[in-house]
Design a protein around this motif. Structure first.
Motif, PDB file in Angstrom:
ATOM      1  N   PHE A 216     130.559  40.190 -37.370  1.00  0.00           N
ATOM      2  CA  PHE A 216     131.774  40.341 -38.173  1.00  0.00           C
ATOM      3  C   PHE A 216     132.486  41.675 -37.910  1.00  0.00           C
ATOM      4  CE2 PHE A 216     129.034  37.458 -40.591  1.00  0.00           C
ATOM      5  CZ  PHE A 216     129.895  36.380 -40.761  1.00  0.00           C
ATOM      6  N   PHE A 217     131.938  42.500 -37.017  1.00  0.00           N
ATOM      7  CA  PHE A 217     132.525  43.813 -36.755  1.00  0.00           C
ATOM      8  C   PHE A 217     133.052  43.889 -35.327  1.00  0.00           C
ATOM      9  CE2 PHE A 217     129.822  44.243 -40.377  1.00  0.00           C
ATOM     10  CZ  PHE A 217     130.540  45.080 -41.215  1.00  0.00           C
ATOM     11  N   PRO A 218     133.975  44.853 -35.072  1.00  0.00           N
ATOM     12  CA  PRO A 218     134.683  44.853 -33.794  1.00  0.00           C
ATOM     13  C   PRO A 218     133.803  45.236 -32.602  1.00  0.00           C
ATOM     14  CG  PRO A 218     135.817  46.214 -35.449  1.00  0.00           C
ATOM     15  CD  PRO A 218     134.471  45.891 -35.988  1.00  0.00           C
ATOM     16  N   GLU A 219     134.170  44.690 -31.448  1.00  0.00           N
ATOM     17  CA  GLU A 219     133.647  45.172 -30.175  1.00  0.00           C
ATOM     18  C   GLU A 219     134.315  46.516 -29.867  1.00  0.00           C
ATOM     19  OE1 GLU A 219     131.729  46.016 -27.665  1.00  0.00           O
ATOM     20  OE2 GLU A 219     131.307  43.909 -27.174  1.00  0.00           O
ATOM     21  N   SER A 220     133.736  47.289 -28.995  1.00  0.00           N
ATOM     22  CA  SER A 220     134.322  48.572 -28.610  1.00  0.00           C
ATOM     23  C   SER A 220     135.755  48.400 -28.110  1.00  0.00           C
ATOM     24  CB  SER A 220     133.476  49.201 -27.500  1.00  0.00           C
ATOM     25  OG  SER A 220     134.213  50.175 -26.797  1.00  0.00           O
ATOM     26  N   LYS A 235     143.711  46.696 -29.873  1.00  0.00           N
ATOM     27  CA  LYS A 235     144.571  47.276 -30.902  1.00  0.00           C
ATOM     28  C   LYS A 235     144.133  46.826 -32.301  1.00  0.00           C
ATOM     29  CE  LYS A 235     149.405  48.003 -32.145  1.00  0.00           C
ATOM     30  NZ  LYS A 235     150.820  47.807 -31.739  1.00  0.00           N
ATOM     31  N   LYS A 236     143.810  45.540 -32.438  1.00  0.00           N
ATOM     32  CA  LYS A 236     143.340  45.038 -33.739  1.00  0.00           C
ATOM     33  C   LYS A 236     142.031  45.720 -34.147  1.00  0.00           C
ATOM     34  CE  LYS A 236     145.457  40.427 -33.708  1.00  0.00           C
ATOM     35  NZ  LYS A 236     145.205  38.950 -33.660  1.00  0.00           N
ATOM     36  N   ALA A 237     141.142  45.903 -33.172  1.00  0.00           N
ATOM     37  CA  ALA A 237     139.868  46.565 -33.460  1.00  0.00           C
ATOM     38  C   ALA A 237     140.097  47.997 -33.919  1.00  0.00           C
ATOM     39  CB  ALA A 237     138.975  46.531 -32.226  1.00  0.00           C
ATOM     40  N   ASP A 246     149.201  52.361 -37.171  1.00  0.00           N
ATOM     41  CA  ASP A 246     149.714  53.114 -36.014  1.00  0.00           C
ATOM     42  C   ASP A 246     148.566  53.723 -35.214  1.00  0.00           C
ATOM     43  OD1 ASP A 246     151.154  54.494 -34.177  1.00  0.00           O
ATOM     44  OD2 ASP A 246     151.922  56.010 -35.564  1.00  0.00           O
ATOM     45  N   VAL A 247     148.162  53.024 -34.149  1.00  0.00           N
ATOM     46  CA  VAL A 247     147.071  53.512 -33.287  1.00  0.00           C
ATOM     47  C   VAL A 247     147.582  53.743 -31.858  1.00  0.00           C
ATOM     48  CG1 VAL A 247     145.215  52.457 -34.629  1.00  0.00           C
ATOM     49  CG2 VAL A 247     146.364  51.123 -32.854  1.00  0.00           C
ATOM     50  N   ASP A 248     148.909  53.921 -31.734  1.00  0.00           N
ATOM     51  CA  ASP A 248     149.507  54.053 -30.401  1.00  0.00           C
ATOM     52  C   ASP A 248     149.003  55.276 -29.648  1.00  0.00           C
ATOM     53  OD1 ASP A 248     150.907  51.755 -30.781  1.00  0.00           O
ATOM     54  OD2 ASP A 248     152.774  52.729 -31.382  1.00  0.00           O
ATOM     55  N   ALA A 249     148.791  56.384 -30.356  1.00  0.00           N
ATOM     56  CA  ALA A 249     148.338  57.605 -29.684  1.00  0.00           C
ATOM     57  C   ALA A 249     146.971  57.388 -29.030  1.00  0.00           C
ATOM     58  CB  ALA A 249     148.267  58.766 -30.680  1.00  0.00           C
ATOM     59  N   GLU A 250     146.069  56.736 -29.740  1.00  0.00           N
ATOM     60  CA  GLU A 250     144.725  56.500 -29.198  1.00  0.00           C
ATOM     61  C   GLU A 250     144.764  55.472 -28.072  1.00  0.00           C
ATOM     62  OE1 GLU A 250     140.240  56.187 -31.101  1.00  0.00           O
ATOM     63  OE2 GLU A 250     141.988  56.141 -32.406  1.00  0.00           O
ATOM     64  N   LEU A 251     145.622  54.461 -28.204  1.00  0.00           N
ATOM     65  CA  LEU A 251     145.770  53.483 -27.129  1.00  0.00           C
ATOM     66  C   LEU A 251     146.315  54.143 -25.871  1.00  0.00           C
ATOM     67  CD1 LEU A 251     147.202  50.362 -29.014  1.00  0.00           C
ATOM     68  CD2 LEU A 251     144.988  50.516 -27.854  1.00  0.00           C
TER      69      LEU A 251
END
Length: 506
Positions: A216-220, A235-237, A246-251
């Motif tokens: 039930f938890f995200p893959e890396s 991005k969903k993870a 807003d996770v654009d910086a990390e992506l």
């Protein structure tokens, strides 16, 4: 308007602990790392009862008692099959995490826990000590995989400002596993003729919990974006793990890392050994993992019972003192979780190996004079406790953290494969070697050499990106790594990202 906004870059936010991140960390650490620690210690307390089972089984089969030499050989096999399995498990890390992913490998790894748990649990009914020996090898494979994959998984889930703290959680659960085995091994609990098979079989419970909950938890996210090319899932993870949209910086930072290693692809161990840009990182993880296992930690536990006995602790009470030592180990590892981001990895490593070095020297003196000086056994006990404290804050947890941080995505699986193999081979070597009181001088020397190497070579890696850490090693590796715009995360739709990172040899 901030400077980053003026430059057109996504605003980078400081990572925080979210429910999803905390639960993914706890479930993976309990389901995998806990088993590693538990199976290290589970055979120690009921060893007398288990050897009686070996002897009784042999007597029923062949009508005569087992010879002492054969019993010693079979028991040594039962103990040593575990690190040997750990070595083979380490060799499976790279192919599995590249094929199945980090989370997928942890789920698959539960096969190597549940099956041997059942085997050891029914060994008395089946009247077969061979089952225990084979099961110890299989559960060793589980430990070899989990000891490498869990730190890798958590290192890729965590934001950079929490990477150190979360990276120590696996080691914390290893120590909790050891303590749990010590507590259950008390003769009034399960360390007796009626409870020892149940004690061996309990190792399957954490595996079942992980198998039910971890899906039930995200893959890396790094694995999904860089190795699978699935940006939508990544991005969903990230959004689930960070608790904001807003996770654009990390992506962008991940894309930059992806572009920096496009030419490398997935590195095998052989190609990793030939990579000039990773030479000193590789040497560093080998030195730290050898230092971790060859620093005498297993010998300390081997000598502990005899030290307590000489100091006047009653034979029946030694098991409780051993539990107390395990509790100190857990407490100091918890302390490391809370201080690693403030103190940094390097300081904890230096302090830890320094404390172990001094403790080994003093312990050598104490062991050689404890029969002639009445108060010397108490010094031995103090040295054991000091050593455990030193190892718990640095040499035990930090090498896993640093191994995850020193390598980029394509090289990380192969790096953990090398580090894990060195770890388990060193563990196996110490288990085979004959240990005397003067061996602690050798352990002290190893601690000192490792300390000097860390002081001269290993940089501080806290609160830095994986690419920035590669930059730190660039000069020593005699390569140049140039990051676009001074290494800051690039804007999501920036053109010519392929030119943002260049690696060239001097």
């Amino acid at each position: 308007m901030t400077e980053n906004e003026e430059l057109g870059k996504p605003k980078e936010r400081k990572g925080r602990l979210t429910v999803v991140l905390v639960l993914a960390t706890l479930i993976s650490a309990f389901g995998s790392s806990f088993q590693y620690g538990y199976n290290v210690a589970v055979v120690n307390s009921p060893s007398t009862v288990t050897q009686q089972f070996y002897n009784t089984t042999y007597l029923e089969r062949y009508g005569r008692p087992m010879e002492k030499n054969l019993l010693t050989l079979l028991w040594s096999l039962s103990v040593s099959m575990y690190p040997l399995g750990g070595f083979f498990g380490s060799l499976m890390v790279a192919p599995l995490v590249n094929k199945l992913g980090r989370k997928g490998t942890l789920l698959f790894n539960n096969i190597f826990s549940i099956a041997p748990a059942v085997m050891m649990g029914v060994s008395e009914i089946a009247k077969s000590y061979e089952i225990i020996i084979v099961a110890r090898f299989i559960v060793g494979i589980c430990a070899g995989l989990s000891s490498n994959v869990v730190p890798m998984y958590l290192g890729e889930l965590a934001p950079k400002n929490l990477r150190g703290a979360l990276g120590i959680i696996p080691q914390l659960f290893i120590t909790i596993g050891i303590l749990s085995a010590q507590v259950l091994g008390i003769r009034n609990i399960l360390g007796n003729s009626t409870g020892w098979t149940l004690m061996l079989g309990i190792t399957g419970i954490p595996a079942v919990v992980e198998l039910l909950l971890l899906p039930f938890f995200p893959e890396s996210p790094r694995y999904m974006l860089i190795q699978r090319g699935d940006e939508k899932t990544a991005k969903k993870a990230l959004q689930r793990l960070r608790g904001w949209e807003d996770v654009d910086a990390e992506l962008s930072e991940m894309r930059l890392e992806d572009q920096s290693e496009k030419a490398e692809g997935h590195l095998s161990v052989l190609s990793l050994l030939s990579q000039r840009s990773l030479r000193w990182q590789l040497v560093s993880i080998i030195v730290m993992n050898m230092g971790q296992q060859l620093s005498g930690v297993n010998a300390i536990y081997y000598y502990a019972d005899s030290i307590y006995s000489t100091a006047g602790v009653k034979q029946n009470d030694i098991q409780y003192v051993t539990v107390g030592t395990g509790a100190v180990n857990v407490f100091m590892t918890i302390a490391a979780v809370f201080i690693v981001e403030a103190s940094g990895r390097r300081l904890l490593l230096l302090c830890g190996f320094g404390i172990c070095c001094v403790a080994c020297v003093l312990l050598t003196v104490a062991l050689n004079f404890q029969e002639s000086v009445t108060w010397m056994p108490y010094i031995s006990i103090i040295c054991v406790i000091i050593y455990v404290i030193g190892h718990a804050i640095g040499p035990s947890p930090i090498p896993y953290v640093v191994t995850a941080e020193m390598f980029r995505q394509s090289a990380r699986p192969a790096a953990f494969m090398v580090a894990g193999s060195v770890h388990w081979l060193s563990n196996f070597t110490v288990g085979l070697s004959g240990l005397g009181s003067y061996s602690f001088i050798i352990f002290s020397f190893i601690c000192l050499v490792t300390l000097i190497y860390i002081w001269l070579v290993v940089p501080e890696t806290k609160n830095t990106t994986f690419l920035e850490i590669c930059q730190m090693f660039a000069k020593r590796n005699k390569v140049e790594i140039q990051l676009g715009d001074g290494g800051l995360p690039l804007k999501e739709n920036r053109e010519n990202l392929e030119d943002a990172v260049k690696v060239t040899a001097f």
